[in-house]
Scaffold this motif. Structure first.
Motif: not given
Length: 388
Positions: A55-60, A102, A110
């Protein structure tokens, strides 16, 4: 969007836009060319279905929802690479999303999520060298500390996608134990000795034998700490086994559709093939195996969604699903007769790919052996006296 709606969008994209590419000449025995991969990913990006499981927030997505999406992607051998959920990238993205720093995510994760880079996971080693295969404790590749760098030496085999990859995860044995490193590719210290000729052909770059000679890796490119390699591998292991099952379930859905269409249209001995019990029963058995595979995947996905490692459950699912899919693919070939062994449809390719899948991510026999050891441990524990 829900997992079901994302899956529906992916399925529509794959059926409408990927199926016409299935005879593109840029597909070879060593997989689709990177030119073709990027062209397909541009289409997926425009359709809003690139990397749909993140998803856009990096979560799956949950593992259960991921099952819906990857099954839809698998409807064509080109689907997973087009929408960026193919192996090994999907598993590598999952691992980096869980354990990378990070800075490591910005540099190495990315471009994978963006679909502008491919990756490779360097673990398996040549059998002729006595190196690690299904037993990673046999690893011969070494990592030695040198100031603020590590120097890696060894050989790797069956490294999927190494030819053309931009991101590598290298596993090597340090004094502290197995350790993982992130590397930029290509690197002059990593030489592709040859790309193996294998029965499968869906993965860009194929499967390579690789020599690693005095590869210098900055310490800040280590994943976790020295000796964390096996622990980190467990993070990736069960989900990656299961996502293989998801993708190839989709492929067998499509193969069964093609075989069913053939059996209903083709006439022999005065009636459609499907009306002959020998053919109709095979298609009926396919439906049973498809549903059993789906339920096994969903059961294991639910276990993973609790946060459990799911090592045992994923072994069970991998065996049950890969064996069921092999039966389905074999029946599809048989139903279609001579046409089934040609590349006029994707049925023959699905058969070859699923045959390889029974070995990849652990052969059936290794998983059964592991499960048998657990049975024995559980029995021994049950025999131990209970103390108040």
């Amino acid at each position: 969007m829900s997992g079901a709606s994302i899956a529906a969008a992916v399925a529509g994209f794959v059926r409408d836009q990927m199926v016409p590419y299935e005879h593109d000449p840029r597909r070879s025995a060593h997989g689709p060319s990177d030119e073709l991969v990027q062209e397909l990913r541009d289409l997926a990006r425009a359709a809003g279905v690139l990397t749909p499981h993140i998803l856009s927030d990096g979560s799956h997505l949950s593992h259960r929802d991921t099952a819906k999406v990857l099954r839809a992607a698998g409807l064509s051998p080109l689907g997973p690479l087009a929408v960026n959920v193919m192996a090994p990238d999907e598993g590598n993205m999952y691992l980096l999303g869980k354990v990378a720093s990070t800075e490591q995510k910005a540099r190495f994760l990315s471009p994978l999520v963006d679909g502008t880079a491919r990756s490779a996971f360097f673990m398996t080693e040549p059998a002729a060298d006595g190196g690690a295969g299904s037993d990673p404790s046999m690893m011969l590749t070494t990592a030695a500390r040198d100031g603020n760098h590590w120097v890696v030496n060894g050989r790797k085999a069956f490294i999927t996608g190494a030819d053309g990859a931009k991101v590598g995860i290298v596993m090597a044995k340090a004094d502290e134990g197995a350790t993982m490193f992130l590397v930029d590719l290509p690197d002059p210290a990593i030489t592709i000795e040859r790309v193996l000729d294998t029965i499968d052909s869906s993965m860009p770059g194929g499967h390579s034998v690789v020599a690693i000679t005095n590869l210098r890796i900055p310490a800040n490119q280590m994943l976790g700490n020295p000796g964390d390699g096996f622990k980190l591998a467990q993070v990736r292991l069960a989900p990656a086994r299961l996502t293989h099952c998801m993708r190839w379930l989709g492929a067998c859905d499509r193969a069964n559709e093609i075989a069913t269409d053939y059996a209903c249209r083709r006439h022999a001995f005065g009636k459609p093939l499907v009306d002959h019990e020998g053919v109709g029963f095979m298609l009926a058995e396919n439906l049973i195996d498809l549903r059993q595979a789906e339920l096994m995947i969903d059961w294991c996905a639910d276990v993973l969604d609790t946060g459990a490692l799911g090592t045992v459950e994923s072994s069970m699912a991998k065996v049950a699903v890969s064996e069921a899919l092999m039966r389905i693919a074999d029946r599809c070939v048989q139903v279609m007769g001579g046409t089934g062994v040609t590349d006029d449809t994707i049925v023959a390719q699905v058969f070859r790919e699923v045959r390889a899948f029974r070995i990849y991510d652990g052969p059936t026999e290794v998983h059964k052996w592991s499960l048998a050891k657990k049975i024995k441990r559980d029995w021994r524990d049950a025999q131990s006296p209970v103390h108040p």
